[in-house]
Write an enzyme that holds these catalytic residues in place. Structure first.
Site, short mmCIF file in Angstrom:
data_model
loop_
_atom_site.label_atom_id
_atom_site.label_comp_id
_atom_site.label_asym_id
_atom_site.label_seq_id
_atom_site.Cartn_x
_atom_site.Cartn_y
_atom_site.Cartn_z
N LYS A 68 -1.82 15.82 -9.44
CA LYS A 68 -0.79 15.60 -10.46
C LYS A 68 0.04 16.85 -10.71
CE LYS A 68 -1.43 11.24 -11.28
NZ LYS A 68 -0.36 10.28 -10.94
N SER A 115 0.85 13.53 -14.94
CA SER A 115 -0.25 13.49 -15.90
C SER A 115 -0.33 14.82 -16.63
CB SER A 115 -1.57 13.22 -15.18
OG SER A 115 -2.66 13.33 -16.07
N ASP A 167 0.88 -1.17 0.00
CA ASP A 167 0.00 0.00 0.00
C ASP A 167 0.91 1.22 0.00
OD1 ASP A 167 -1.61 2.18 0.60
OD2 ASP A 167 -2.80 1.12 2.10
N TYR A 188 -8.07 15.55 -8.62
CA TYR A 188 -7.05 14.71 -9.26
C TYR A 188 -6.04 15.58 -10.00
CZ TYR A 188 -4.89 11.58 -12.67
OH TYR A 188 -3.99 10.91 -13.45
#
Length: 249
Positions: free
Chosen positions: A156, A139, A59, A152
């Site tokens: 990034k 990203s 994890d 999100y």
């Protein structure tokens, strides 16, 4: 054999981009720790890759798990040369006010905190060895964000800037840190990013925003990760390599 005998660790390697990177690294002569929360999936990938691969359940949001993954990799192969922080997660594409705090924290735990943990575990090793390479999969969302993925996107953006800051601070230790910024790809998270069912019609709407006319594939990201991890890139650090078919232009 551009990574001959290099020991590598790839997170999120049971599927998608991570699996593609692991496959490419093995083909180019590396030893690979296939690291994933999906332990069974990691075992299956490692079995496919052969004797130069091991599977580690981890994890990445937990410091003790990350440290254990680094230790197990070194125990198996004797050293650690390259780490690819590929594991990532997103909320479904939806209006920003619909994301709760628990989801927000999970995004940051997996996408950002994981790199903090990996840095803490790897830098002492690399300082002792005289160098190393960290690749962070960011990203295009952190460069040219799409609506519906605000939290999100911000994670990034943090990954991209963290990569550049790590690069400049760790350069005196001969530790290179680079980022890869993929455009939306054909992975298990595709429907999450789209926010709609994965149909040819819905895909086409997103493909229309990519000048080269297709989504990214694991091989695209793997080839970038191969180059940046190789000695051919030994004078490159702090870059965020956009593997995006022109999306961020």
């Amino acid at each position: 054999m551009r990574l001959q005998d290099k020991v590598t660790l790839v997170t999120g390697a049971a599927s998608g981009f991570g699996k593609g990177i692991a496959e490419t690294y093995i083909a180019e002569g590396a030893k690979v720790a296939v690291v994933d929360l999906n332990g069974e999936g990691a075992e299956n990938v490692a079995a496919e890759l052969g004797r130069n691969a091991i599977a580690i359940r981890c994890d990445v949001s937990k410091a003790e798990d990350v440290q254990a993954a680094v230790d197990k990799t070194r125990d198996a192969f004797g050293r650690l040369d390259v780490v690819v922080n590929n594991a990532g997660w997103t909320n479904p594409n939806r209006p920003l006010m619909e994301t709760d705090e628990e989801t927000f924290r999970k995004i940051y735990d997996i996408n950002v905190l994981s790199i903090f943990h990996m840095t803490k575990s790897c830098v002492p090793v690399w300082r002792e060895q005289g160098g190393g390479v960290m690749l962070n999969v960011g990203s295009t969302a952190g460069i040219r964000p799409r609506p519906g993925l605000t939290w999100y996107n911000s994670s990034k953006g943090a990954v991209n800037l963290m990569t550049r800051s790590l690069a400049v601070e760790l350069a005196p230790d001969k530790i290179r840190v680079c980022g890869i910024a993929p455009v939306m790809g054909v992975t298990g998270l595709l429907e999450q990013f789209m926010g709609v069912p994965d149909t040819p019609e819905n895909r086409e709407k997103f493909i229309a925003t990519i000048p080269l006319g297709r989504l990214s594939q694991p091989r695209d990201i793997a080839n970038a990760a191969l180059y940046l991890a190789s000695d051919e890139a030994d004078f490159i650090t702090g870059v965020i390599l956009e593997v995006d078919g022109g999306r961020t232009i």
